[in-house]
Scaffold this motif. Structure first.
Motif, mmCIF file in Angstrom:
data_model
loop_
_atom_site.group_PDB
_atom_site.id
_atom_site.type_symbol
_atom_site.label_atom_id
_atom_site.label_comp_id
_atom_site.label_asym_id
_atom_site.label_seq_id
_atom_site.Cartn_x
_atom_site.Cartn_y
_atom_site.Cartn_z
ATOM 1 N N MET A 81 37.309 32.143 22.353
ATOM 2 C CA MET A 81 37.008 33.221 23.408
ATOM 3 C C MET A 81 38.242 33.888 24.029
ATOM 4 S SD MET A 81 34.340 34.698 24.925
ATOM 5 C CE MET A 81 33.047 34.095 24.546
ATOM 6 N N VAL A 82 38.959 32.759 24.544
ATOM 7 C CA VAL A 82 40.109 33.343 25.402
ATOM 8 C C VAL A 82 41.133 34.356 24.363
ATOM 9 C CG1 VAL A 82 42.287 32.395 26.433
ATOM 10 C CG2 VAL A 82 40.125 31.360 27.015
ATOM 11 N N ASP A 83 41.499 33.704 23.252
ATOM 12 C CA ASP A 83 42.373 34.364 22.344
ATOM 13 C C ASP A 83 41.922 35.538 21.465
ATOM 14 O OD1 ASP A 83 44.450 32.502 22.779
ATOM 15 O OD2 ASP A 83 43.852 31.121 21.143
ATOM 16 N N LEU A 84 40.609 35.582 21.485
ATOM 17 C CA LEU A 84 40.136 36.678 20.708
ATOM 18 C C LEU A 84 39.509 37.915 21.728
ATOM 19 C CD1 LEU A 84 37.762 34.903 18.126
ATOM 20 C CD2 LEU A 84 39.981 36.080 17.675
ATOM 21 N N LEU A 85 38.943 37.346 22.966
ATOM 22 C CA LEU A 85 38.562 38.420 23.682
ATOM 23 C C LEU A 85 39.202 38.682 25.347
ATOM 24 C CD1 LEU A 85 36.098 40.578 24.186
ATOM 25 C CD2 LEU A 85 34.944 38.641 25.287
ATOM 26 N N LEU A 86 39.055 37.327 26.046
ATOM 27 C CA LEU A 86 39.389 37.302 27.376
ATOM 28 C C LEU A 86 40.841 38.034 27.587
ATOM 29 C CD1 LEU A 86 37.466 34.371 28.687
ATOM 30 C CD2 LEU A 86 36.693 36.791 28.779
ATOM 31 N N ARG A 87 41.931 37.408 26.941
ATOM 32 C CA ARG A 87 43.245 38.035 27.142
ATOM 33 C C ARG A 87 43.288 39.617 26.921
ATOM 34 N NH1 ARG A 87 46.809 33.066 25.092
ATOM 35 N NH2 ARG A 87 46.035 31.547 26.428
ATOM 36 N N ALA A 88 42.567 40.147 25.873
ATOM 37 C CA ALA A 88 42.661 41.408 25.582
ATOM 38 C C ALA A 88 41.958 42.205 26.634
ATOM 39 C CB ALA A 88 42.068 41.711 24.150
ATOM 40 N N LEU A 89 41.013 41.926 27.212
ATOM 41 C CA LEU A 89 40.033 42.334 28.209
ATOM 42 C C LEU A 89 40.772 42.355 29.412
ATOM 43 C CD1 LEU A 89 37.527 43.687 29.306
ATOM 44 C CD2 LEU A 89 36.584 41.430 29.487
ATOM 45 N N HIS A 90 41.655 41.210 29.719
ATOM 46 C CA HIS A 90 42.504 41.330 31.024
ATOM 47 C C HIS A 90 43.723 42.192 30.900
ATOM 48 C CE1 HIS A 90 45.735 39.300 33.365
ATOM 49 N NE2 HIS A 90 44.817 39.269 34.150
ATOM 50 N N PHE A 140 37.520 45.330 39.927
ATOM 51 C CA PHE A 140 39.087 44.846 39.597
ATOM 52 C C PHE A 140 39.606 44.165 41.032
ATOM 53 C CE2 PHE A 140 40.399 48.736 36.662
ATOM 54 C CZ PHE A 140 39.666 47.988 35.766
ATOM 55 N N GLY A 141 38.671 44.110 41.890
ATOM 56 C CA GLY A 141 38.961 43.086 43.083
ATOM 57 C C GLY A 141 38.980 41.628 42.743
ATOM 58 N N VAL A 142 38.264 41.230 41.723
ATOM 59 C CA VAL A 142 37.972 39.756 41.241
ATOM 60 C C VAL A 142 39.036 39.526 40.325
ATOM 61 C CG1 VAL A 142 36.368 38.257 40.216
ATOM 62 C CG2 VAL A 142 35.534 40.097 41.559
ATOM 63 N N PRO A 143 39.776 38.438 41.021
ATOM 64 C CA PRO A 143 40.969 37.974 40.050
ATOM 65 C C PRO A 143 40.401 37.517 38.429
ATOM 66 C CG PRO A 143 40.456 36.442 41.703
ATOM 67 C CD PRO A 143 39.711 37.656 41.966
ATOM 68 N N PHE A 144 41.431 37.473 37.740
ATOM 69 C CA PHE A 144 41.001 37.041 36.263
ATOM 70 C C PHE A 144 40.940 35.665 36.198
ATOM 71 C CE2 PHE A 144 42.903 35.423 32.279
ATOM 72 C CZ PHE A 144 41.673 35.970 31.253
ATOM 73 N N ASP A 145 41.569 34.796 36.888
ATOM 74 C CA ASP A 145 41.663 33.125 36.985
ATOM 75 C C ASP A 145 41.659 32.694 38.415
ATOM 76 O OD1 ASP A 145 44.243 33.563 38.010
ATOM 77 O OD2 ASP A 145 45.138 33.177 36.412
ATOM 78 N N ASN A 146 41.397 31.675 38.623
ATOM 79 C CA ASN A 146 41.453 31.059 39.937
ATOM 80 C C ASN A 146 42.583 30.233 40.386
ATOM 81 O OD1 ASN A 146 40.747 29.015 38.344
ATOM 82 N ND2 ASN A 146 39.066 28.033 39.512
ATOM 83 N N ASN A 147 43.860 30.639 39.860
ATOM 84 C CA ASN A 147 44.734 29.944 40.177
ATOM 85 C C ASN A 147 45.122 29.683 41.470
ATOM 86 O OD1 ASN A 147 45.204 29.227 37.521
ATOM 87 N ND2 ASN A 147 46.740 30.888 36.979
ATOM 88 N N LEU A 148 44.971 30.905 42.217
ATOM 89 C CA LEU A 148 45.371 30.803 43.895
ATOM 90 C C LEU A 148 44.478 29.822 44.521
ATOM 91 C CD1 LEU A 148 47.096 32.467 45.709
ATOM 92 C CD2 LEU A 148 45.170 34.089 46.345
#
Length: 158
Positions: free
Chosen positions: A1-10, A86-94
Motif C-alpha cells: 500500500m505504501v510503496d504502490l499508492l500512498l507515496r505516489a499520492l503524497h 491539504f492542511g492535514v499532514p501526510f504522517d503524524n511524525n510531528l
C-alpha cells in the motif's frame, strides 16, 4: 500500500500544493481511490479471514497482516484525508516528536519527582512545540519568555 499508492499520492499532493492548489483534481483523486480499492481487494484475496489458534474457546485472533488490512479498509477516509484536505499532514511524525521528548526524559530520570515539576516541564515543551509549529524561532521565543514578554499564538477563528 505504501510503496504502490500512498507515496505516489503524497508526491502528487506535494506537487499540487507547490503550485498553489488547495485540493486535488477530482479525477486524479478518483483514480487514486480506485487504486486503493484494488489494493484492498487484492489484500482480502491474499489474507482471507482466518484464525490463529489461541487455545481458548470462542476467541478469534487474526494475523497482523489481516488486522492491518481490515483497518485500512475500514478507515480509508482517514487514511486518504491528506489528499482531500491539504492542511492535514501526510504522517503524524510531528505529534510523535512531541511525545518522544517526554518519554526520553522519563526514561533518563525514571519518573517525575513532583507533579509541579512535571507540569512546568510539559508547559515549557508545549510552548516550544507551538512556537515551532507557528514557524517562530525557538531561541527568540525562549528569550522573550525569559524577559517576561512571551510570544503568544493568535487565536484560531471559528
Amino acid at each position: 500500500m505504501v510503496d504502490l499508492l500512498l507515496r505516489a499520492l503524497h508526491a502528487t499532493v506535494e506537487e499540487a500544493a507547490a503550485v498553489g492548489e488547495q485540493s486535488l483534481d477530482p479525477w486524479t483523486l478518483a483514480g487514486y481511490r480506485a487504486a486503493y480499492e484494488q489494493i484492498i481487494a487484492l489484500g482480502h484475496q491474499q489474507n482471507p479471514p482466518g484464525t490463529i489458534p489461541t487455545g481458548k474457546r470462542g476467541v478469534i485472533k487474526q494475523t497482523p497482516a489481516r488486522n492491518l488490512l481490515v483497518r485500512l479498509d475500514r478507515d480509508r477516509e482517514q487514511v486518504l484525508r491528506f489528499a482531500q484536505d491539504f492542511g492535514v499532514p501526510f504522517d503524524n511524525n510531528l505529534a510523535e516528536r512531541d511525545i518522544r521528548m517526554i518519554k526520553i526524559q522519563q526514561k533518563i530520570s525514571g519518573c517525575w519527582r513532583t507533579t509541579a515539576g512535571a507540569s512546568r516541564f510539559l508547559a515549557l515543551r508545549a510552548y516550544i512545540s507551538t512556537s515551532r509549529k507557528q514557524n517562530r524561532d525557538t531561541i527568540d521565543s525562549l528569550a522573550r519568555l525569559a524577559k517576561h514578554q512571551p510570544w503568544l499564538p493568535t487565536a484560531a477563528g471559528p
